[in-house]
Design an enzyme around this catalytic site. Structure first.
Site, mmCIF file in Angstrom:
data_model
loop_
_atom_site.group_PDB
_atom_site.id
_atom_site.type_symbol
_atom_site.label_atom_id
_atom_site.label_comp_id
_atom_site.label_asym_id
_atom_site.label_seq_id
_atom_site.Cartn_x
_atom_site.Cartn_y
_atom_site.Cartn_z
ATOM 1 N N ARG A 50 0.845 -1.215 0.000
ATOM 2 C CA ARG A 50 0.000 0.000 0.000
ATOM 3 C C ARG A 50 0.870 1.251 0.000
ATOM 4 O O ARG A 50 0.522 2.269 -0.584
ATOM 5 C CB ARG A 50 -0.959 -0.006 1.204
ATOM 6 C CG ARG A 50 -1.752 1.295 1.350
ATOM 7 C CD ARG A 50 -3.034 1.165 2.182
ATOM 8 N NE ARG A 50 -2.920 0.315 3.342
ATOM 9 C CZ ARG A 50 -2.335 0.670 4.491
ATOM 10 N NH1 ARG A 50 -1.807 1.868 4.636
ATOM 11 N NH2 ARG A 50 -2.264 -0.183 5.502
ATOM 12 N N TYR A 102 -16.448 17.216 -14.563
ATOM 13 C CA TYR A 102 -16.713 15.771 -14.576
ATOM 14 C C TYR A 102 -17.723 15.402 -13.474
ATOM 15 O O TYR A 102 -17.612 15.898 -12.351
ATOM 16 C CB TYR A 102 -15.391 15.014 -14.379
ATOM 17 C CG TYR A 102 -15.575 13.525 -14.375
ATOM 18 C CD1 TYR A 102 -15.842 12.841 -15.563
ATOM 19 C CD2 TYR A 102 -15.525 12.797 -13.198
ATOM 20 C CE1 TYR A 102 -16.046 11.475 -15.566
ATOM 21 C CE2 TYR A 102 -15.723 11.420 -13.196
ATOM 22 C CZ TYR A 102 -15.980 10.772 -14.385
ATOM 23 O OH TYR A 102 -16.177 9.419 -14.369
ATOM 24 N N ASP A 174 -7.551 19.293 -14.083
ATOM 25 C CA ASP A 174 -7.809 17.923 -14.538
ATOM 26 C C ASP A 174 -7.427 17.867 -16.020
ATOM 27 O O ASP A 174 -8.085 18.465 -16.865
ATOM 28 C CB ASP A 174 -9.302 17.607 -14.323
ATOM 29 C CG ASP A 174 -9.669 16.179 -14.712
ATOM 30 O OD1 ASP A 174 -8.934 15.575 -15.522
ATOM 31 O OD2 ASP A 174 -10.695 15.680 -14.223
ATOM 32 N N LYS A 199 -8.393 6.689 -18.795
ATOM 33 C CA LYS A 199 -8.743 7.146 -20.132
ATOM 34 C C LYS A 199 -7.528 7.039 -21.064
ATOM 35 O O LYS A 199 -7.033 5.960 -21.276
ATOM 36 C CB LYS A 199 -9.317 8.564 -20.054
ATOM 37 C CG LYS A 199 -10.331 8.768 -18.912
ATOM 38 C CD LYS A 199 -11.614 7.936 -19.072
ATOM 39 C CE LYS A 199 -12.447 7.872 -17.809
ATOM 40 N NZ LYS A 199 -12.798 9.144 -17.196
HETATM 41 C C1 LIG Z 1 -13.175 9.595 -15.932
HETATM 42 C C2 LIG Z 1 -12.817 10.934 -15.457
HETATM 43 C C3 LIG Z 1 -12.557 11.188 -14.103
HETATM 44 C C4 LIG Z 1 -12.697 10.133 -13.037
HETATM 45 O O1 LIG Z 1 -11.831 9.068 -13.224
HETATM 46 P P1 LIG Z 1 -12.124 7.544 -12.804
HETATM 47 O O2 LIG Z 1 -10.860 6.885 -13.186
HETATM 48 O O3 LIG Z 1 -13.323 7.087 -13.572
HETATM 49 O O4 LIG Z 1 -12.380 7.550 -11.333
HETATM 50 C C5 LIG Z 1 -12.183 12.471 -13.740
HETATM 51 N N1 LIG Z 1 -12.076 13.464 -14.651
HETATM 52 C C6 LIG Z 1 -12.331 13.257 -15.951
HETATM 53 C C7 LIG Z 1 -12.198 14.390 -16.910
HETATM 54 C C8 LIG Z 1 -12.696 11.994 -16.413
HETATM 55 O O5 LIG Z 1 -12.960 11.814 -17.713
#
Ligand SMILES: *Cc1c(COP(=O)(O)O)cnc(C)c1O
Length: 412
Positions: A50, A102, A174, A199
């Site tokens: 962890r 998001y 982000d 992503k």
């Molecule tokens: C998918 C996404 C998230 C969250 O990520 P997870 O891996 O699904 O928890 C945050 N910001 C954006 C822009 C995203 O596309």
């Protein structure tokens, strides 16, 4: 490894240390949860998984190199990064967040953080100075996503960073949609960059992971403490897969962009069936000039409004053969979704309406298939969308092209 090397060289090599026991070029997956110590309490490199693991360290080192960041912390998902960042704040803190954010981030800020007396103002930041009137004496953090999801609004990161720092706050960006290949928020003044590595960074729709990057040692130490204490860490196997996926980040992002640009242009020319296309790479995009200034490319995400109603949208979506109707984004395969009914269904309908997230708004993650196949698929599915055009100009255009195909030979 020096920063002077190119993006792909770093994406392939940074952190990939040869395994000394086998000389394997690709480091193995280390599944052990615990590590031998040379003496009581003496940690050579790792003690408990962890707190640290070779595959996670490898992933963190590589992404830090690509974002030109000193530090990186990997988490079990993008949302756990968001939770970790919010957990660094004291109760009584105020946050300013971009309004078209998001959904998972919106849920954390609007529904969970208030339980800890952390309040958020959601603000349209497409005009950066809009933010100024929202600062309070207890504002400690500004949260930005650019481009936004799903309306693809662009915010000037450097401008927001200036206002944020003038008010003694920190800026989180982000960067999931563009990745370090197309945008480097730290270089534009952000204090923390976050990614849902689920992503584009992993890129193959088979890993859930999040990343936080910073150059600030105090912020890093706070994040590491939360990473270790709250324990939302990625598994060694997921770290291995994401590290592997990231090796091809540059060539994937280039291909996503080329395809998205072609698809956006195609859609923009479908006057009978498509109302409006939102892609920052189109000259028609309202903040195209900001995107051109701060991004190195426009990415693979776009959205568009179909003419007609939800029945037309469904007729279109169910006719698609190459595009899959599914949530998420950033994988090699093309995906399509309806935010109002899928990813953004939990957002208050009034808020959705104000943001322009109607039932006919369709979001697309353009994959890296052959672009001719993508366009052919869209063309045939738009043909089946049963949109009835009542617009006189469209009808005349239609008659005009049909007459043109009537093969009547004119002898003058
Ligand atoms: C998918 C996404 C998230 C969250 O990520 P997870 O891996 O699904 O928890 C945050 N910001 C954006 C822009 C995203 O596309």
């Amino acid at each position: 490894m020096k920063k002077t090397q190119g993006f792909s060289t770093r994406a392939i090599h940074t952190g990939q240390e040869t395994d000394p026991s086998t000389d394997a070029v690709i480091p193995p997956i280390t599944l052990s949860t615990t590590y031998r110590m040379p003496a009581a309490g003496v940690v050579k490199k790792y003690d408990y998984t962890r707190l640290g693991n070779p595959n996670r360290s490898n992933m963190e080192a590589a992404v830090a190199d690509l974002e030109n960041a000193k530090y990186c912390c990997a988490f079990a998902s993008g949302c756990s990064v968001t939770s970790a960042i919010i957990n660094t704040l004291d109760s009584g803190t105020h946050i300013i967040c971009v309004n078209d954010v998001y959904t998972g981030t919106h849920n954390i800020l609007a529904k969970i953080a208030p339980k800890h007396q952390i309040q958020t103002s959601f603000v349209d930041m497409s005009i950066a100075s809009n933010i100024n009137q929202h600062f309070q004496s207890n504002t400690k953090l500004v949260w930005l996503e650019t481009p936004t999801n799903p309306t693809m609004r662009i915010t000037d990161i450097a401008e927001i960073a200036k206002y944020t720092h003038d008010h003694g706050s920190i800026l989180v960006v982000d960067n999931t949609f563009l990745t370090p290949y197309f945008q480097n928020p730290l270089a534009l003044g952000a204090d923390i960059v976050m990614h849902s590595a689920t992503k584009y960074i992993n890129g193959h729709s088979d890993v859930l992971m999040g990343l936080a990057l910073t150059n600030d040692e105090t912020l890093y130490k706070n994040l590491v403490f939360i990473q270790a204490s709250m324990g939302a860490v990625p598994s060694p196997f997921d770290s291995f897969l994401a590290r592997r996926g990231m090796m091809t980040l540059a060539i994937r992002m280039k291909a996503h962009e080329t395809n998205a640009q072609a698809v956006a242009q195609f859609l923009e020319n479908q006057h009978r069936t498509v109302d409006q296309v939102f892609y920052p790479g189109l000259a028609s995009h309202p903040q195209h000039h900001i995107a051109a200034k701060q991004q190195h490319g426009y990415g693979g995400m776009l959205s568009f409004k179909l003419k007609g109603n939800l029945d037309n949208v469904n007729a279109f979506l169910t006719s698609l053969k190459v595009f899959a109707l599914a949530e998420s984004l950033g994988g090699v395969e093309s995906l399509v979704e309806v935010p109002s009914l899928m990813t953004h269904a939990t957002i208050d309908p009034k808020e959705r309406q104000a943001l322009g997230i109607t039932d006919t708004l369709i979001r697309m993650s353009v994959g890296i298939e052959d672009v001719e196949d993508l366009i052919e698929d869209l063309e045939q599915a738009l043909g089946k969308s049963k949109i009835e055009t009542k617009n006189v100009e469209d009808l005349i255009e239609d008659l005009d092209q049909a007459l043109g195909k009537s093969k009547i030979e004119t002898i003058v």
